[in-house]
Motif scaffolding. Sequence first.
Motif, PDB file in Angstrom:
ATOM      1  N   ALA A 149     -30.577   7.485  20.617  1.00  0.00           N
ATOM      2  CA  ALA A 149     -30.069   6.129  20.553  1.00  0.00           C
ATOM      3  C   ALA A 149     -28.446   6.021  21.064  1.00  0.00           C
ATOM      4  N   LEU A 150     -27.573   7.238  20.879  1.00  0.00           N
ATOM      5  CA  LEU A 150     -26.480   7.230  21.430  1.00  0.00           C
ATOM      6  C   LEU A 150     -26.406   6.948  22.864  1.00  0.00           C
TER       7      LEU A 150
ATOM      8  N   TRP B 121     -26.663   2.104  16.135  1.00  0.00           N
ATOM      9  CA  TRP B 121     -26.793   3.322  15.635  1.00  0.00           C
ATOM     10  C   TRP B 121     -25.718   3.606  14.534  1.00  0.00           C
TER      11      TRP B 121
ATOM     12  N   TRP C  77     -32.025   9.320  16.447  1.00  0.00           N
ATOM     13  CA  TRP C  77     -30.570   8.682  16.301  1.00  0.00           C
ATOM     14  C   TRP C  77     -29.617   9.368  17.656  1.00  0.00           C
TER      15      TRP C  77
ATOM     16  N   TYR D 267     -37.420   4.844  22.499  1.00  0.00           N
ATOM     17  CA  TYR D 267     -36.913   5.747  21.562  1.00  0.00           C
ATOM     18  C   TYR D 267     -37.584   7.029  21.244  1.00  0.00           C
TER      19      TYR D 267
ATOM     20  N   LEU E 214     -32.315   1.286  14.109  1.00  0.00           N
ATOM     21  CA  LEU E 214     -31.847   1.203  15.286  1.00  0.00           C
ATOM     22  C   LEU E 214     -31.956   0.285  16.118  1.00  0.00           C
TER      23      LEU E 214
ATOM     24  N   SER F  81     -28.722  -0.150  21.088  1.00  0.00           N
ATOM     25  CA  SER F  81     -29.165   0.491  19.770  1.00  0.00           C
ATOM     26  C   SER F  81     -27.938   0.363  18.654  1.00  0.00           C
TER      27      SER F  81
END
Length: 331
Positions: free
Chosen positions: A232-233, A240, A229, A308, A269, A238
Amino acid sequence: MSPAPPAFEPLSLSLLILIAAAVLLDLLLGDPRWLPHPVVGIGRVIARLERAWNHGPPADRQRRGQWLAALVVGGTWALAWSVLGVLAWVSPWLSVAMELVLLATTLAARGLADAARAVAVPLTQGDMAAARRALSMVVGRDTVGLDESELARGAVETVAENTVDGITAPLFWALLGGAPLALAYKATNTLDSMVGYRSPRFEDFGEASARLDDAANWLPARLTALTLWLAALFIPGSRWRGVLASTRREAPRHPSPNAGWPEAMVANLMGVQLGGLNHYAGRPSPRATLGTPHETLTAGHIERAITYMHGGWLAFLLLAVPLVLMREWLI
């Protein structure tokens, strides 16, 4: 005179640097076929002991299975520790080089990415037969007749689940105990894959191995979901927002107590749905679904899953930096 112990302290800066170097080595070389791999040797020991011990009444098989798990995991740790200790007497640099190589053998970032791309490339080219053959090399489900979406699902699930087994869990245990503990984890993982699955043959004998693997992966799996996660930022496209709550809600649906965490996170995601109906030897095996299907799975999602994966282990290592620096400061 007894051998000197390995030089790297748990959660030390020097160990973190060595682990980072091992990751780079794995990314550069993967697992060369000409280089003997510790997991192969561990597998041979397990196979031999399983043939010798897996017989008799259920209680006897269960007890011998417990001895198998203790012997293989403990023996792997002791052998690695002893080898590094003996080499340290010969030359500290020789011990460091060996620990670097051993750490790299516990990682599978390049191998996992290569296996996933072996499905994605022919799938992109419309070669369904080649994509099915490639997927059959890394999953136990039937692949004959699978369409693009189902082939992509199999590859994405493989990448997500094995991000833990093949990368972040070895990193976690390496940070706590160097190559010996990382190899002990790989021994645990190998035991589970060989004797831990549910079948009449291994139901009693493999119980201890399966439970030990579940325990060894419990925290790494959940930390991996978090680091996926966080990565993913910084990955465009994404979804998120809200996925932490979705992952926490959906992960327990998976039959594995740990695999659902990275799979649910990756599904949410990407905005795809993982899980569903698989077939094993022609028999249907329905699984709970994870994620919401905002998009239909395609070959392109396999490459996103690889992105990812790399972001997840990188964030995992970056999260270790403040812990290591805090320890160094306290000491």
